[in-house]
Design a protein around this motif. Structure first.
Motif, PDB file in Angstrom:
ATOM      1  N   VAL A  74     -17.888  86.410  20.304  1.00 17.16           N
ATOM      2  CA  VAL A  74     -17.957  84.997  20.668  1.00 17.16           C
ATOM      3  C   VAL A  74     -16.768  84.304  20.010  1.00 17.16           C
ATOM      4  O   VAL A  74     -16.482  84.533  18.823  1.00 17.16           O
ATOM      5  CB  VAL A  74     -19.278  84.359  20.194  1.00 17.16           C
ATOM      6  N   ALA A  75     -16.061  83.465  20.766  1.00 20.49           N
ATOM      7  CA  ALA A  75     -14.885  82.771  20.224  1.00 20.49           C
ATOM      8  C   ALA A  75     -14.976  81.281  20.500  1.00 20.49           C
ATOM      9  O   ALA A  75     -15.392  80.859  21.585  1.00 20.49           O
ATOM     10  CB  ALA A  75     -13.606  83.338  20.842  1.00 20.49           C
ATOM     11  N   THR A  76     -14.597  80.483  19.494  1.00 15.24           N
ATOM     12  CA  THR A  76     -14.419  79.036  19.652  1.00 15.24           C
ATOM     13  C   THR A  76     -13.164  78.634  18.879  1.00 15.24           C
ATOM     14  O   THR A  76     -12.989  79.046  17.733  1.00 15.24           O
ATOM     15  CB  THR A  76     -15.618  78.225  19.108  1.00 15.24           C
TER      16      THR A  76
ATOM     17  N   MET B 179     -13.496  94.673  22.922  1.00 14.51           N
ATOM     18  CA  MET B 179     -14.830  94.369  23.455  1.00 14.51           C
ATOM     19  C   MET B 179     -14.717  93.121  24.308  1.00 14.51           C
ATOM     20  O   MET B 179     -13.740  92.366  24.186  1.00 14.51           O
ATOM     21  CB  MET B 179     -15.829  94.135  22.313  1.00 14.51           C
ATOM     22  N   PRO B 180     -15.688  92.852  25.180  1.00 17.89           N
ATOM     23  CA  PRO B 180     -15.664  91.606  25.943  1.00 17.89           C
ATOM     24  C   PRO B 180     -15.734  90.388  25.005  1.00 17.89           C
ATOM     25  O   PRO B 180     -16.355  90.445  23.943  1.00 17.89           O
ATOM     26  CB  PRO B 180     -16.921  91.693  26.815  1.00 17.89           C
ATOM     27  N   VAL B 181     -15.108  89.299  25.439  1.00 19.95           N
ATOM     28  CA  VAL B 181     -15.054  88.080  24.628  1.00 19.95           C
ATOM     29  C   VAL B 181     -15.625  86.914  25.427  1.00 19.95           C
ATOM     30  O   VAL B 181     -15.110  86.568  26.494  1.00 19.95           O
ATOM     31  CB  VAL B 181     -13.617  87.748  24.198  1.00 19.95           C
ATOM     32  N   LEU B 182     -16.699  86.305  24.910  1.00 23.08           N
ATOM     33  CA  LEU B 182     -17.207  85.057  25.443  1.00 23.08           C
ATOM     34  C   LEU B 182     -16.451  83.933  24.746  1.00 23.08           C
ATOM     35  O   LEU B 182     -16.617  83.711  23.547  1.00 23.08           O
ATOM     36  CB  LEU B 182     -18.703  84.912  25.164  1.00 23.08           C
ATOM     37  N   PHE B 183     -15.612  83.242  25.481  1.00 24.86           N
ATOM     38  CA  PHE B 183     -14.754  82.204  24.920  1.00 24.86           C
ATOM     39  C   PHE B 183     -15.303  80.847  25.355  1.00 24.86           C
ATOM     40  O   PHE B 183     -15.183  80.454  26.518  1.00 24.86           O
ATOM     41  CB  PHE B 183     -13.325  82.411  25.417  1.00 24.86           C
ATOM     42  N   PHE B 184     -15.944  80.136  24.415  1.00 22.82           N
ATOM     43  CA  PHE B 184     -16.466  78.805  24.696  1.00 22.82           C
ATOM     44  C   PHE B 184     -15.350  77.798  24.418  1.00 22.82           C
ATOM     45  O   PHE B 184     -14.962  77.590  23.266  1.00 22.82           O
ATOM     46  CB  PHE B 184     -17.705  78.535  23.845  1.00 22.82           C
TER      47      PHE B 184
ATOM     48  N   GLY C  67      -8.947  88.054  31.456  1.00 17.67           N
ATOM     49  CA  GLY C  67      -9.861  89.013  30.831  1.00 17.67           C
ATOM     50  C   GLY C  67     -10.881  88.384  29.911  1.00 17.67           C
ATOM     51  O   GLY C  67     -11.858  89.045  29.524  1.00 17.67           O
ATOM     52  N   LEU C  68     -10.684  87.120  29.534  1.00 12.90           N
ATOM     53  CA  LEU C  68     -11.653  86.437  28.681  1.00 12.90           C
ATOM     54  C   LEU C  68     -12.737  85.809  29.557  1.00 12.90           C
ATOM     55  O   LEU C  68     -12.456  85.292  30.642  1.00 12.90           O
ATOM     56  CB  LEU C  68     -10.969  85.356  27.849  1.00 12.90           C
ATOM     57  N   ILE C  69     -13.963  85.840  29.100  1.00 18.30           N
ATOM     58  CA  ILE C  69     -15.075  85.226  29.826  1.00 18.30           C
ATOM     59  C   ILE C  69     -15.215  83.800  29.312  1.00 18.30           C
ATOM     60  O   ILE C  69     -15.735  83.563  28.227  1.00 18.30           O
ATOM     61  CB  ILE C  69     -16.380  86.018  29.618  1.00 18.30           C
ATOM     62  N   MET C  70     -14.722  82.843  30.101  1.00 14.39           N
ATOM     63  CA  MET C  70     -14.594  81.468  29.621  1.00 14.39           C
ATOM     64  C   MET C  70     -15.726  80.589  30.134  1.00 14.39           C
ATOM     65  O   MET C  70     -16.099  80.642  31.297  1.00 14.39           O
ATOM     66  CB  MET C  70     -13.236  80.906  30.041  1.00 14.39           C
ATOM     67  N   HIS C  71     -16.254  79.775  29.216  1.00 15.68           N
ATOM     68  CA  HIS C  71     -17.305  78.812  29.538  1.00 15.68           C
ATOM     69  C   HIS C  71     -17.018  77.503  28.798  1.00 15.68           C
ATOM     70  O   HIS C  71     -16.438  77.525  27.709  1.00 15.68           O
ATOM     71  CB  HIS C  71     -18.685  79.316  29.094  1.00 15.68           C
ATOM     72  N   PRO C  72     -17.464  76.375  29.343  1.00 17.34           N
ATOM     73  CA  PRO C  72     -17.415  75.132  28.561  1.00 17.34           C
ATOM     74  C   PRO C  72     -18.323  75.257  27.342  1.00 17.34           C
ATOM     75  O   PRO C  72     -19.224  76.107  27.306  1.00 17.34           O
ATOM     76  CB  PRO C  72     -17.945  74.071  29.538  1.00 17.34           C
ATOM     77  N   SER C  73     -18.100  74.399  26.369  1.00 17.33           N
ATOM     78  CA  SER C  73     -18.937  74.437  25.168  1.00 17.33           C
ATOM     79  C   SER C  73     -20.392  74.179  25.541  1.00 17.33           C
ATOM     80  O   SER C  73     -20.702  73.199  26.210  1.00 17.33           O
ATOM     81  CB  SER C  73     -18.473  73.372  24.167  1.00 17.33           C
ATOM     82  N   PRO C  74     -21.312  75.046  25.115  1.00 21.65           N
ATOM     83  CA  PRO C  74     -22.732  74.871  25.450  1.00 21.65           C
ATOM     84  C   PRO C  74     -23.432  73.967  24.446  1.00 21.65           C
ATOM     85  O   PRO C  74     -22.853  73.545  23.440  1.00 21.65           O
ATOM     86  CB  PRO C  74     -23.270  76.293  25.373  1.00 21.65           C
ATOM     87  N   GLY C  75     -24.693  73.676  24.696  1.00 19.85           N
ATOM     88  CA  GLY C  75     -25.502  72.965  23.729  1.00 19.85           C
ATOM     89  C   GLY C  75     -25.756  73.824  22.499  1.00 19.85           C
ATOM     90  O   GLY C  75     -25.574  75.048  22.518  1.00 19.85           O
ATOM     91  N   SER C  76     -26.191  73.177  21.438  1.00 16.25           N
ATOM     92  CA  SER C  76     -26.357  73.866  20.160  1.00 16.25           C
ATOM     93  C   SER C  76     -27.330  75.025  20.244  1.00 16.25           C
ATOM     94  O   SER C  76     -27.049  76.128  19.759  1.00 16.25           O
ATOM     95  CB  SER C  76     -26.826  72.865  19.094  1.00 16.25           C
ATOM     96  N   ALA C  77     -28.479  74.817  20.859  1.00 19.48           N
ATOM     97  CA  ALA C  77     -29.500  75.862  20.896  1.00 19.48           C
ATOM     98  C   ALA C  77     -29.010  77.088  21.650  1.00 19.48           C
ATOM     99  O   ALA C  77     -29.163  78.228  21.189  1.00 19.48           O
ATOM    100  CB  ALA C  77     -30.778  75.320  21.520  1.00 19.48           C
ATOM    101  N   ASP C  78     -28.422  76.875  22.831  1.00 20.52           N
ATOM    102  CA  ASP C  78     -27.939  78.013  23.620  1.00 20.52           C
ATOM    103  C   ASP C  78     -26.785  78.719  22.924  1.00 20.52           C
ATOM    104  O   ASP C  78     -26.667  79.947  22.968  1.00 20.52           O
ATOM    105  CB  ASP C  78     -27.503  77.543  25.009  1.00 20.52           C
ATOM    106  N   PHE C  79     -25.909  77.942  22.265  1.00 15.67           N
ATOM    107  CA  PHE C  79     -24.795  78.557  21.553  1.00 15.67           C
ATOM    108  C   PHE C  79     -25.298  79.445  20.418  1.00 15.67           C
ATOM    109  O   PHE C  79     -24.838  80.582  20.241  1.00 15.67           O
ATOM    110  CB  PHE C  79     -23.862  77.487  20.998  1.00 15.67           C
ATOM    111  N   LEU C  80     -26.240  78.954  19.639  1.00 18.96           N
ATOM    112  CA  LEU C  80     -26.747  79.738  18.512  1.00 18.96           C
ATOM    113  C   LEU C  80     -27.494  80.981  18.983  1.00 18.96           C
ATOM    114  O   LEU C  80     -27.456  82.019  18.328  1.00 18.96           O
ATOM    115  CB  LEU C  80     -27.654  78.871  17.639  1.00 18.96           C
ATOM    116  N   GLN C  81     -28.151  80.887  20.126  1.00 17.53           N
ATOM    117  CA  GLN C  81     -28.847  82.055  20.665  1.00 17.53           C
ATOM    118  C   GLN C  81     -27.851  83.176  20.988  1.00 17.53           C
ATOM    119  O   GLN C  81     -28.071  84.333  20.631  1.00 17.53           O
ATOM    120  CB  GLN C  81     -29.617  81.658  21.920  1.00 17.53           C
ATOM    121  N   VAL C  82     -26.747  82.832  21.646  1.00 12.71           N
ATOM    122  CA  VAL C  82     -25.767  83.859  21.986  1.00 12.71           C
ATOM    123  C   VAL C  82     -25.011  84.298  20.734  1.00 12.71           C
ATOM    124  O   VAL C  82     -24.663  85.484  20.588  1.00 12.71           O
ATOM    125  CB  VAL C  82     -24.812  83.366  23.100  1.00 12.71           C
ATOM    126  N   LEU C  83     -24.792  83.381  19.804  1.00  9.46           N
ATOM    127  CA  LEU C  83     -24.125  83.724  18.552  1.00  9.46           C
ATOM    128  C   LEU C  83     -24.928  84.771  17.783  1.00  9.46           C
ATOM    129  O   LEU C  83     -24.367  85.724  17.230  1.00  9.46           O
ATOM    130  CB  LEU C  83     -23.967  82.465  17.696  1.00  9.46           C
TER     131      LEU C  83
END
Length: 393
Positions: free
Chosen positions: A203-205, A230-235, A255-271
């Motif tokens: 996970v990258a920010t 490894m794959p990279v989820l780039f918020f 090659g990066l899997i890019m998403h807008p910044s998520p809410g806190s709960a969803d971000f911490l779950q994936v983190l």
């Protein structure tokens, strides 16, 4: 109107909402909540308040968001002074190192209202960082310092702060992280294009000016992420997305899997499910450590060395290859996950609220700290600090 006996809690950014929410919850009706409007977004701020179980603020300032640093602080100083003059709380609580902290601490101090600084004593020793200046201003003006770790307390005492006004509370991020992660409703697999979680992923920010304000700095970070094995989820923070477009670095995101910044709960779950984190965020550094996920901190310096010392984080300074540093971190011996986080036992908000109530009722800060420590059966603040050893950079 007088708010004697009440605690004014001032926030202005989403990280402040996250870390002050546990304190607001503890204070219940004794809290008078002020939103400075520094990063105000009605929808996002409302989502964060809902996750952490706090309602709308009692007061919100207008015309602050989107301004320059100097204009933000000056507008907040005027607005908060007016609020504190009209309401006259017994104490003002601020958190962290934002422009809101600087303005609120000044406004309260100039009116003779005690100031309590939550997350006090963090130091990067890099005065080029605006946050470091805000921390120093708050440190100079606060009447009581709620240090998240013993090292932070030692930093304050080394600067001449009276040890009787310092309390080692732990960090409210522990409580906030565990509460938020229980609120997530989005499956981790849904972040990946094929709908399944890979055996390892990062996970990258990235959002700090040192990594986004020049093309070479940002290109280095993006290429480092591309080089991870490894794959990279780039918020992607809005500032970072704009910089990628401005500098024409779209190829470096292939090659990066890019998403807008998520809410806190969803971000911490994936983190919590990640193999490793790459970030320049101080908050993410703390959250990763609480969740026992290794984190590569892409910055020149950090004001949170406890995670590095504990073995959960490594500092990746300019000129260091990010992919190599991450690989080294993953090969290194890390602490047993059963070892407690360096950020405390999850009761920081209880300690902070107890002291704030006593000061709001008219107790001197040093007396309030002593009474709260005695009531909780803890070491006196001076003893806790003396046991800390010397601060290191």
């Amino acid at each position: 109107m007088s708010l004697a006996g009440k605690v004014a809690v001032v926030y202005g950014t989403r990280p402040e909402i996250i870390k002050l929410a546990p304190v607001i919850t503890q204070l219940v009706d004794d809290a008078f909540v002020v939103d400075s409007g520094q990063h105000y977004d009605h929808e996002l701020s409302g989502q964060y308040r809902a996750v952490f179980g706090i309602g709308e603020p009692d007061v919100r300032l207008d015309g602050v968001g989107g301004k320059s640093r100097a204009e933000q602080i000056s507008r907040m100083l005027v607005g908060l002074t007016r609020v504190f003059e009209e309401q006259r709380p017994g104490i003002v609580l601020v958190q962290g190192d934002t422009n809101t902290v600087s303005a609120a601490a000044q406004a309260a101090n100039y009116l003779g209202i005690p100031v309590g600084h939550v997350e006090a004593g963090l130091r990067s020793y890099d005065r080029a960082m605006p946050e470091e200046i805000n921390r120093l201003v708050a440190g100079a003006l606060s009447d009581v310092h709620f240090a998240p770790t013993r090292r932070s307390a030692v930093n304050l005492i080394n600067e001449g702060v009276d040890r009787e006004r310092v309390m080692v509370t732990g960090n409210t991020v522990v409580e906030a992280t565990h509460r938020a992660i229980r609120q997530s409703a989005r499956p981790v697999a849904s972040w990946f294009p094929n709908g399944s979680i890979p055996p390892a992923f990062a996970v990258a920010t990235i959002h700090r000016p040192e990594n986004t304000d020049s093309a070479p700095a940002l290109a280095r970070v993006l290429r480092g992420l591309q080089g991870l094995a490894m794959p990279v989820l780039f918020f992607v923070h809005p500032r970072t997305r704009a910089a990628i477009e401005r500098f024409g670095l779209q190829r470096e995101t292939n090659g990066l899997i890019m998403h807008p910044s998520p809410g806190s709960a969803d971000f911490l779950q994936v983190l919590s499910a990640a193999t490793v984190v790459v970030s320049d965020s101080g908050g993410v550094q703390e959250e990763s450590t609480v969740l026992k996920v290794p984190v590569a901190v892409v910055r020149k310096s950090t004001e949170r060395p406890e995670a590095v010392d504990a073995g959960w984080a490594t500092l990746v300074r300019p000129g260091t290859d990010i992919a190599t540093a991450v690989a080294r971190l993953l090969r290194s011996d890390r602490p047993d996950p059963s070892v407690p986080t360096p950020y405390g036992d999850g009761a920081a908000s209880l300690r902070i609220a107890a002291v704030a109530r006593l000061i709001a009722e008219g107790r001197e800060p040093a007396v309030a700290l002593r009474l709260a420590s005695d009531h909780a059966g803890q070491e006196a603040p001076s003893d806790a600090v003396m046991d800390s050893g010397s601060a290191t950079r």
